[in-house]
Write a protein that holds these residues in place. Structure first.
Motif: not given
Length: 302
Positions: A221-223, A244-248, A268-270
């Protein structure tokens, strides 16, 4: 391959890598000589995919050509450090570092291409016209090559490609090499990490379709975020941390909707880097408050 075609190929591969198309970008680079710029791009692509040993090997080749190359020195040092600390907080910093490098080189390559086409007066007009025509032909050749590579990667006979059909409300899927990439038409989040009601429904539908595949596929999941600066005093230091928090949050929402093991997922948090949509309007910025989901064959270690 001519210098003009190499430059066009490198720029195309860079743009593909910046949006996560690593497999197609790598195949495109196979036709290029191992120049310093090609090796630098390969190293960054490998590092972004957590292939640290491969990245280190490319950095070493760069340093053989240019021992004082600061970018290679920093990149290799960070990759060596992270190779022994996967899963730690350094992983986030590595993603940010390499994503920024990938994005920054786009501007550099475009500038180099423009510089190569500049002339110095009317006496060189004919040469400039000839160069422009050659560049147009070479770019068209590159486009055809990219289309051919993409078609080959997506053929059903590709043994590494995942054979999966998903029907998720509000989402579309495409193949990127061996991965199935799921992109949402509208942003999943209002702001911060608050999911929209429609997003919860879409993720619940996806979770139910993934449940029978537990242990057979991995899900990255790429945020993503828009390009607006995080205000002072906000819970997140920058857009990368918010992404990254959104991906989690997406992973937890999927796991709450179905019986899915935690080791099935990676995050991953992009941030605003490689956003799914251009950050040029308020509507597109809202669409970039989202996550992109990449599904591939195999299973993570417990």
């Amino acid at each position: 391959m001519s210098e003009t075609l190499t430059r066009a190929t490198l720029l195309t591969a860079q743009q593909m890598a910046a949006t996560g198309g690593y497999a197609a970008a790598s195949r495109l680079l196979d036709g290029c000589d191992p120049t310093l710029d090609v090796l630098l791009l390969r190293a960054k692509m490998a590092a972004q995919q957590v292939l640290y040993q491969e990245a280190i090997a490319h950095w070493r080749e760069v340093l053989k050509m240019s021992p004082e190359n600061g970018e290679a020195q920093r990149g290799m040092a960070l990759a060596q450090r992270l190779d022994g600390g996967k899963g730690s907080r350094f992983y986030l910093r590595a993603n940010i570092f390499y994503a920024l490098l990938l994005a920054a080189i786009v501007a550099l390559l475009i500038a180099l291409a423009s510089l190569a086409s500049c002339g110095g007066g009317h006496s060189e007009a004919a040469s400039l016209r000839a160069l422009a025509a050659e560049q147009k032909r070479q770019i068209e050749t590159t486009r055809n090559l990219v289309a051919s590579l993409t078609e080959a990667a997506n053929r059903p006979g590709n043994r590494d490609a995942i054979d999966l059909r998903l029907d998720v409300p509000g989402a579309s899927s495409r193949r990127d090499g061996s991965e199935l990439v799921l992109t949402f038409a509208e942003g999943l989040f209002h702001r911060g990490i608050e999911l929209r009601p429609e997003a919860r429904q879409s993720l619940a539908s996806l979770a139910r379709q993934l449940e029978p595949l537990a242990g057979r596929v991995t899900v990255c999941v790429e945020g993503h975020t828009d390009d607006e600066t995080i205000p002072a005093g906000a819970p997140y230091r920058d857009n990368a941390a918010l992404a990254l928090a959104r991906g989690a949050v997406v992973v937890e929402q999927l796991r709450a909707a179905a019986s899915l093991p935690v080791n099935m997922f990676s995050v991953r948090g992009l941030g605003e880097i490689a956003a799914p949509h251009p950050n040029d309007t308020a509507e597109n910025r809202a669409r970039n408050r989202t996550a992109v989901i990449r599904i591939s064959k195999g299973h993570n270690q417990p």
